[in-house]
Design a protein around this motif. Structure first.
Motif, PDB file in Angstrom:
ATOM      1  N   MET A  42       0.846  -1.201   0.000  1.00  0.00           N
ATOM      2  CA  MET A  42       0.000   0.000   0.000  1.00  0.00           C
ATOM      3  C   MET A  42       0.883   1.254   0.000  1.00  0.00           C
ATOM      4  N   PRO A  43       0.600   2.207  -0.848  1.00  0.00           N
ATOM      5  CA  PRO A  43       1.462   3.405  -0.933  1.00  0.00           C
ATOM      6  C   PRO A  43       1.405   4.238   0.340  1.00  0.00           C
ATOM      7  N   THR A  44       2.508   4.919   0.586  1.00  0.00           N
ATOM      8  CA  THR A  44       2.582   5.853   1.708  1.00  0.00           C
ATOM      9  C   THR A  44       2.499   7.282   1.179  1.00  0.00           C
ATOM     10  N   TYR A  45       1.599   8.047   1.750  1.00  0.00           N
ATOM     11  CA  TYR A  45       1.437   9.429   1.340  1.00  0.00           C
ATOM     12  C   TYR A  45       1.815  10.347   2.496  1.00  0.00           C
ATOM     13  N   ALA A  46       2.506  11.416   2.156  1.00  0.00           N
ATOM     14  CA  ALA A  46       2.935  12.364   3.173  1.00  0.00           C
ATOM     15  C   ALA A  46       2.025  13.588   3.154  1.00  0.00           C
ATOM     16  N   TYR A  47       1.712  14.067   4.345  1.00  0.00           N
ATOM     17  CA  TYR A  47       0.865  15.238   4.481  1.00  0.00           C
ATOM     18  C   TYR A  47       1.498  16.194   5.483  1.00  0.00           C
ATOM     19  N   ARG A  48       1.114  17.449   5.388  1.00  0.00           N
ATOM     20  CA  ARG A  48       1.567  18.418   6.370  1.00  0.00           C
ATOM     21  C   ARG A  48       0.360  19.165   6.910  1.00  0.00           C
ATOM     22  N   CYS A  49       0.321  19.277   8.228  1.00  0.00           N
ATOM     23  CA  CYS A  49      -0.780  19.980   8.874  1.00  0.00           C
ATOM     24  C   CYS A  49      -0.487  21.487   8.866  1.00  0.00           C
ATOM     25  N   ARG A  50      -1.468  22.258   8.445  1.00  0.00           N
ATOM     26  CA  ARG A  50      -1.269  23.704   8.389  1.00  0.00           C
ATOM     27  C   ARG A  50      -1.553  24.380   9.731  1.00  0.00           C
ATOM     28  N   GLU A  51      -2.084  23.627  10.667  1.00  0.00           N
ATOM     29  CA  GLU A  51      -2.362  24.208  11.979  1.00  0.00           C
ATOM     30  C   GLU A  51      -1.175  24.052  12.922  1.00  0.00           C
ATOM     31  N   CYS A  52      -0.582  22.871  12.959  1.00  0.00           N
ATOM     32  CA  CYS A  52       0.545  22.637  13.862  1.00  0.00           C
ATOM     33  C   CYS A  52       1.844  22.384  13.094  1.00  0.00           C
ATOM     34  N   THR A  53       1.805  22.497  11.753  1.00  0.00           N
ATOM     35  CA  THR A  53       2.955  22.303  10.854  1.00  0.00           C
ATOM     36  C   THR A  53       3.593  20.925  10.993  1.00  0.00           C
ATOM     37  N   GLU A  54       2.854  19.992  11.556  1.00  0.00           N
ATOM     38  CA  GLU A  54       3.353  18.629  11.700  1.00  0.00           C
ATOM     39  C   GLU A  54       3.316  17.928  10.340  1.00  0.00           C
ATOM     40  N   THR A  55       4.399  17.200  10.028  1.00  0.00           N
ATOM     41  CA  THR A  55       4.410  16.378   8.823  1.00  0.00           C
ATOM     42  C   THR A  55       4.201  14.926   9.229  1.00  0.00           C
ATOM     43  N   PHE A  56       3.304  14.261   8.536  1.00  0.00           N
ATOM     44  CA  PHE A  56       3.001  12.876   8.902  1.00  0.00           C
ATOM     45  C   PHE A  56       2.728  12.081   7.634  1.00  0.00           C
ATOM     46  N   GLU A  57       2.769  10.752   7.787  1.00  0.00           N
ATOM     47  CA  GLU A  57       2.552   9.873   6.650  1.00  0.00           C
ATOM     48  C   GLU A  57       1.362   8.973   6.914  1.00  0.00           C
ATOM     49  N   VAL A  58       0.669   8.648   5.834  1.00  0.00           N
ATOM     50  CA  VAL A  58      -0.504   7.797   5.941  1.00  0.00           C
ATOM     51  C   VAL A  58      -0.405   6.701   4.890  1.00  0.00           C
ATOM     52  N   ASN A  59      -0.626   5.469   5.327  1.00  0.00           N
ATOM     53  CA  ASN A  59      -0.721   4.359   4.383  1.00  0.00           C
ATOM     54  C   ASN A  59      -2.175   4.199   3.978  1.00  0.00           C
ATOM     55  N   ARG A  60      -2.421   4.350   2.693  1.00  0.00           N
ATOM     56  CA  ARG A  60      -3.803   4.237   2.219  1.00  0.00           C
ATOM     57  C   ARG A  60      -3.789   3.828   0.754  1.00  0.00           C
ATOM     58  N   PRO A  61      -4.894   3.249   0.308  1.00  0.00           N
ATOM     59  CA  PRO A  61      -4.952   2.825  -1.101  1.00  0.00           C
ATOM     60  C   PRO A  61      -4.823   4.021  -2.042  1.00  0.00           C
ATOM     61  N   MET A  62      -4.340   3.762  -3.245  1.00  0.00           N
ATOM     62  CA  MET A  62      -4.156   4.838  -4.205  1.00  0.00           C
ATOM     63  C   MET A  62      -5.482   5.542  -4.498  1.00  0.00           C
ATOM     64  N   SER A  63      -6.570   4.801  -4.421  1.00  0.00           N
ATOM     65  CA  SER A  63      -7.874   5.380  -4.726  1.00  0.00           C
ATOM     66  C   SER A  63      -8.293   6.409  -3.687  1.00  0.00           C
ATOM     67  N   GLU A  64      -7.634   6.389  -2.515  1.00  0.00           N
ATOM     68  CA  GLU A  64      -7.988   7.338  -1.462  1.00  0.00           C
ATOM     69  C   GLU A  64      -6.913   8.409  -1.276  1.00  0.00           C
TER      70      GLU A  64
END
Ligand SMILES: [Zn+2]
Length: 67
Positions: free
Chosen positions: A1-23
């Motif tokens: 399952m691909p890993t996608y990286a996101y950044r929160c604009r409220e706390c500037t935290e960067t985190f990764e989420v494993n989720r299907p490509m369709s999501e």
């Protein structure tokens, strides 16, 4: 399952989420519970598609140039 990286604009935290490509375009919630996040470049897409080999030499050793 691909890993996608996101950044929160409220706390500037960067985190990764494993989720299907369709999501991949679906909203992600940061670990602190904030919903205002932005998707970063996909780390999975970067590995193996970066072009030049990471190792030195003219070809990374593929042409037999002993580098
Ligand atoms: Zn947050």
């Amino acid at each position: 399952m691909p890993t996608y990286a996101y950044r929160c604009r409220e706390c500037t935290e960067t985190f990764e989420v494993n989720r299907p490509m369709s999501e991949s375009a679906a909203p992600a919630t940061c670990p602190e519970g904030h919903a205002d996040t932005v998707k970063l470049l996909t780390t999975v897409a970067l590995t193996g598609a970066a072009g030049a080999p990471a190792t030195g030499g003219c070809c990374g050793g593929a042409c037999g140039c002993a580098n």
